[in-house]
Design a protein around this motif. Structure first.
Motif, PDB file in Angstrom:
ATOM      1  N   ASN A  43      48.017  38.945  49.912  1.00 64.29           N
ATOM      2  CA  ASN A  43      49.239  38.405  49.339  1.00 64.29           C
ATOM      3  C   ASN A  43      48.902  37.412  48.238  1.00 64.29           C
ATOM      4  OD1 ASN A  43      51.025  39.771  51.181  1.00 64.29           O
ATOM      5  ND2 ASN A  43      50.400  38.278  52.745  1.00 64.29           N
ATOM      6  N   GLY A  44      49.597  37.548  47.084  1.00 64.68           N
ATOM      7  CA  GLY A  44      49.396  36.642  45.965  1.00 64.68           C
ATOM      8  C   GLY A  44      50.603  35.759  45.742  1.00 64.68           C
ATOM      9  N   ALA A  45      50.683  35.165  44.561  1.00 66.36           N
ATOM     10  CA  ALA A  45      51.770  34.248  44.229  1.00 66.36           C
ATOM     11  C   ALA A  45      53.082  34.998  44.032  1.00 66.36           C
ATOM     12  CB  ALA A  45      51.411  33.469  42.966  1.00 66.36           C
ATOM     13  N   ASP A  46      54.200  34.333  44.363  1.00 58.87           N
ATOM     14  CA  ASP A  46      55.557  34.862  44.125  1.00 58.87           C
ATOM     15  C   ASP A  46      55.761  36.252  44.705  1.00 58.87           C
ATOM     16  OD1 ASP A  46      56.246  32.555  42.723  1.00 58.87           O
ATOM     17  OD2 ASP A  46      55.473  33.372  40.840  1.00 58.87           O
ATOM     18  N   ASP A  47      55.240  36.460  45.933  1.00 58.12           N
ATOM     19  CA  ASP A  47      55.438  37.714  46.677  1.00 58.12           C
ATOM     20  C   ASP A  47      54.711  38.912  46.068  1.00 58.12           C
ATOM     21  OD1 ASP A  47      57.083  36.487  48.581  1.00 58.12           O
ATOM     22  OD2 ASP A  47      58.859  36.736  47.322  1.00 58.12           O
ATOM     23  N   SER A  48      53.791  38.687  45.159  1.00 57.38           N
ATOM     24  CA  SER A  48      52.945  39.797  44.718  1.00 57.38           C
ATOM     25  C   SER A  48      51.958  40.133  45.837  1.00 57.38           C
ATOM     26  CB  SER A  48      52.192  39.428  43.441  1.00 57.38           C
ATOM     27  OG  SER A  48      51.329  38.328  43.673  1.00 57.38           O
ATOM     28  N   SER A  49      51.450  41.363  45.826  1.00 57.64           N
ATOM     29  CA  SER A  49      50.553  41.775  46.904  1.00 57.64           C
ATOM     30  C   SER A  49      49.733  42.982  46.474  1.00 57.64           C
ATOM     31  CB  SER A  49      51.349  42.129  48.166  1.00 57.64           C
ATOM     32  OG  SER A  49      52.164  43.272  47.946  1.00 57.64           O
ATOM     33  N   ALA A  85      49.889  48.130  44.804  1.00 58.44           N
ATOM     34  CA  ALA A  85      50.088  46.755  44.351  1.00 58.44           C
ATOM     35  C   ALA A  85      51.548  46.526  43.971  1.00 58.44           C
ATOM     36  CB  ALA A  85      49.186  46.453  43.149  1.00 58.44           C
ATOM     37  N   ILE A  86      52.042  45.334  44.266  1.00 57.23           N
ATOM     38  CA  ILE A  86      53.371  44.891  43.842  1.00 57.23           C
ATOM     39  C   ILE A  86      53.187  43.814  42.781  1.00 57.23           C
ATOM     40  CG2 ILE A  86      55.550  43.866  44.521  1.00 57.23           C
ATOM     41  CD1 ILE A  86      55.110  46.620  45.696  1.00 57.23           C
ATOM     42  N   ILE A  87      53.664  44.079  41.561  1.00 54.48           N
ATOM     43  CA  ILE A  87      53.535  43.166  40.438  1.00 54.48           C
ATOM     44  C   ILE A  87      54.882  42.487  40.192  1.00 54.48           C
ATOM     45  CG2 ILE A  87      52.862  42.932  38.022  1.00 54.48           C
ATOM     46  CD1 ILE A  87      50.656  43.911  39.871  1.00 54.48           C
ATOM     47  N   ILE A  88      54.887  41.153  40.117  1.00 60.31           N
ATOM     48  CA  ILE A  88      56.117  40.389  39.932  1.00 60.31           C
ATOM     49  C   ILE A  88      56.164  39.855  38.496  1.00 60.31           C
ATOM     50  CG2 ILE A  88      57.519  38.472  40.760  1.00 60.31           C
ATOM     51  CD1 ILE A  88      57.070  40.692  42.816  1.00 60.31           C
ATOM     52  N   PRO A  89      57.213  40.155  37.717  1.00 61.03           N
ATOM     53  CA  PRO A  89      57.330  39.618  36.337  1.00 61.03           C
ATOM     54  C   PRO A  89      57.347  38.096  36.352  1.00 61.03           C
ATOM     55  CG  PRO A  89      58.912  41.389  36.708  1.00 61.03           C
ATOM     56  CD  PRO A  89      58.324  41.064  38.051  1.00 61.03           C
ATOM     57  N   ASP A  90      56.725  37.478  35.339  1.00 61.36           N
ATOM     58  CA  ASP A  90      56.639  36.014  35.327  1.00 61.36           C
ATOM     59  C   ASP A  90      57.910  35.336  34.850  1.00 61.36           C
ATOM     60  OD1 ASP A  90      56.599  36.614  32.681  1.00 61.36           O
ATOM     61  OD2 ASP A  90      54.675  35.659  32.230  1.00 61.36           O
ATOM     62  N   ASP A  91      58.916  36.110  34.351  1.00 66.32           N
ATOM     63  CA  ASP A  91      60.159  35.477  33.905  1.00 66.32           C
ATOM     64  C   ASP A  91      61.145  35.278  35.041  1.00 66.32           C
ATOM     65  OD1 ASP A  91      60.985  38.051  34.425  1.00 66.32           O
ATOM     66  OD2 ASP A  91      61.392  38.577  32.324  1.00 66.32           O
ATOM     67  N   GLY A  92      60.820  35.840  36.228  1.00 64.30           N
ATOM     68  CA  GLY A  92      61.670  35.653  37.392  1.00 64.30           C
ATOM     69  C   GLY A  92      62.922  36.493  37.420  1.00 64.30           C
ATOM     70  N   VAL A  93      63.178  37.316  36.396  1.00 66.61           N
ATOM     71  CA  VAL A  93      64.405  38.119  36.362  1.00 66.61           C
ATOM     72  C   VAL A  93      64.111  39.608  36.295  1.00 66.61           C
ATOM     73  CG1 VAL A  93      65.730  36.268  35.300  1.00 66.61           C
ATOM     74  CG2 VAL A  93      64.541  37.917  33.836  1.00 66.61           C
ATOM     75  N   GLY A 192      29.289  45.109  60.038  1.00 66.28           N
ATOM     76  CA  GLY A 192      29.294  43.834  59.357  1.00 66.28           C
ATOM     77  C   GLY A 192      30.614  43.542  58.681  1.00 66.28           C
ATOM     78  N   VAL A 193      30.664  42.395  58.009  1.00 64.80           N
ATOM     79  CA  VAL A 193      31.857  41.941  57.289  1.00 64.80           C
ATOM     80  C   VAL A 193      31.428  41.472  55.901  1.00 64.80           C
ATOM     81  CG1 VAL A 193      33.745  40.277  57.206  1.00 64.80           C
ATOM     82  CG2 VAL A 193      33.053  41.262  59.396  1.00 64.80           C
ATOM     83  N   GLN A 194      32.195  41.857  54.891  1.00 65.01           N
ATOM     84  CA  GLN A 194      31.952  41.404  53.519  1.00 65.01           C
ATOM     85  C   GLN A 194      33.126  40.572  53.044  1.00 65.01           C
ATOM     86  OE1 GLN A 194      29.951  43.861  50.462  1.00 65.01           O
ATOM     87  NE2 GLN A 194      31.901  43.816  49.385  1.00 65.01           N
ATOM     88  N   GLN A 195      32.848  39.363  52.578  1.00 61.25           N
ATOM     89  CA  GLN A 195      33.876  38.427  52.118  1.00 61.25           C
ATOM     90  C   GLN A 195      33.808  38.341  50.600  1.00 61.25           C
ATOM     91  OE1 GLN A 195      35.669  37.063  54.618  1.00 61.25           O
ATOM     92  NE2 GLN A 195      37.025  35.672  53.519  1.00 61.25           N
ATOM     93  N   LEU A 196      34.899  38.721  49.916  1.00 58.04           N
ATOM     94  CA  LEU A 196      34.947  38.754  48.462  1.00 58.04           C
ATOM     95  C   LEU A 196      35.783  37.589  47.944  1.00 58.04           C
ATOM     96  CD1 LEU A 196      34.297  40.396  45.835  1.00 58.04           C
ATOM     97  CD2 LEU A 196      36.505  41.537  46.182  1.00 58.04           C
ATOM     98  N   ASP A 197      35.199  36.791  47.050  1.00 59.26           N
ATOM     99  CA  ASP A 197      35.890  35.650  46.452  1.00 59.26           C
ATOM    100  C   ASP A 197      36.841  36.159  45.366  1.00 59.26           C
ATOM    101  OD1 ASP A 197      36.712  33.262  45.405  1.00 59.26           O
ATOM    102  OD2 ASP A 197      34.805  32.789  44.443  1.00 59.26           O
ATOM    103  N   THR A 198      38.134  35.861  45.501  1.00 62.03           N
ATOM    104  CA  THR A 198      39.129  36.296  44.514  1.00 62.03           C
ATOM    105  C   THR A 198      39.518  35.184  43.544  1.00 62.03           C
ATOM    106  OG1 THR A 198      40.965  35.740  46.003  1.00 62.03           O
ATOM    107  CG2 THR A 198      40.074  37.990  46.136  1.00 62.03           C
ATOM    108  N   SER A 199      38.791  34.065  43.607  1.00 64.68           N
ATOM    109  CA  SER A 199      39.057  32.912  42.716  1.00 64.68           C
ATOM    110  C   SER A 199      40.501  32.443  42.800  1.00 64.68           C
ATOM    111  CB  SER A 199      38.693  33.266  41.269  1.00 64.68           C
ATOM    112  OG  SER A 199      37.316  33.494  41.146  1.00 64.68           O
ATOM    113  N   LYS A 200      41.041  32.456  44.025  1.00 63.33           N
ATOM    114  CA  LYS A 200      42.360  31.901  44.346  1.00 63.33           C
ATOM    115  C   LYS A 200      43.522  32.680  43.733  1.00 63.33           C
ATOM    116  CE  LYS A 200      40.465  27.245  44.822  1.00 63.33           C
ATOM    117  NZ  LYS A 200      40.222  27.419  46.248  1.00 63.33           N
ATOM    118  N   SER A 201      43.270  33.851  43.131  1.00 62.12           N
ATOM    119  CA  SER A 201      44.400  34.669  42.683  1.00 62.12           C
ATOM    120  C   SER A 201      45.153  35.225  43.884  1.00 62.12           C
ATOM    121  CB  SER A 201      43.909  35.816  41.792  1.00 62.12           C
ATOM    122  OG  SER A 201      42.948  36.605  42.473  1.00 62.12           O
ATOM    123  N   THR A 202      44.444  35.468  44.975  1.00 62.91           N
ATOM    124  CA  THR A 202      45.024  35.767  46.286  1.00 62.91           C
ATOM    125  C   THR A 202      44.122  35.092  47.305  1.00 62.91           C
ATOM    126  OG1 THR A 202      43.741  37.781  46.743  1.00 62.91           O
ATOM    127  CG2 THR A 202      45.770  38.043  45.469  1.00 62.91           C
TER     128      THR A 202
END
Length: 218
Positions: A43-49, A85-93, A192-202
């Protein structure tokens, strides 16, 4: 008596040869790997995923055994999982956009391995650090068409696409079992388990990995 001595010498020689073939000390090994990379929902910002499906991945390994217990090596791997992927427009409308496509993931890493036992059959643990180039295969700008003269094929025109892609750091760890065969081959299976750094985008991505290696010692 002479035959008995010859037979004893032959048995000693064959036993030594088998021990040497099973011995990992001061040996290189090259291998092929295949693993199941588990699915992950992020899950990312503003309900993107983004939801990444599980897939098979393939690769190559090269390692050096300092002794029967410790090894250090590197590996390359690649996979092509499907994703939604769900992409959310940055204008909010605007209307959220759904994308169904395929990722291209190319990874390279360094890995340390500890074999618990000296013998040909042993449990082992390993940890690794690496980098993964993740390509969305979605164009990030309009395509560019170019034409040129080729000395073999003549006049050629082609279209090129630039895509959204990032290179991210990851680390992984695994527990497994290893079996060294008499012919210089080895078989390894691990979870095993692999942990991938997404640099806080998610949130960071965590993938389960069930893996099989076939290697050759030399």
């Amino acid at each position: 008596m002479k035959r008995v001595l010859l037979l004893a010498a032959a048995l000693c020689f064959s036993g030594t040869a088998i021990a040497q073939q099973n011995d990992r000390d001061d040996m290189w090994e090259f291998g092929l790997l295949i693993f199941n990379q588990g699915s992950e929902d992020l899950n990312g910002a503003d309900d993107s995923s983004i939801d990444v499906d599980s897939t098979l991945a393939y690769g190559l390994t090269l390692a050096y055994n300092f002794n029967n217990h410790f090894a250090l090596g590197g590996e390359l791997s690649w996979s092509s999982p499907d994703y939604d992927a769900i992409i959310i427009p940055d204008d909010g409308v605007g209307i959220p956009q759904e994308i169904n496509h395929e990722l291209s993931i190319f990874s390279y890493s360094l890995k340390g391995t500890f074999n618990l036992l000296d013998g040909p059959f042993t449990p082992y643990a390993e940890v690794g650090l690496g980098w993964a180039n993740v390509d969305s295969n979605i164009a990030d700008q309009p395509p560019v068409t170019g034409c040129w003269w080729d000395p073999w094929w003549g006049y050629i025109c082609d279209t090129f696409y630039s895509t959204y892609n990032k290179t991210r750091e990851f680390y992984n760890g695994a527990l497994g079992l290893r079996w060294d065969l008499d012919n210089g081959m080895s078989m390894k299976g691990s979870y095993g388990v692999q942990q991938l750094d997404t640099s806080k985008s998610t949130e960071d991505a965590s993938f389960d990995m069930i893996r099989f290696d076939l290697t050759w010692r030399f």
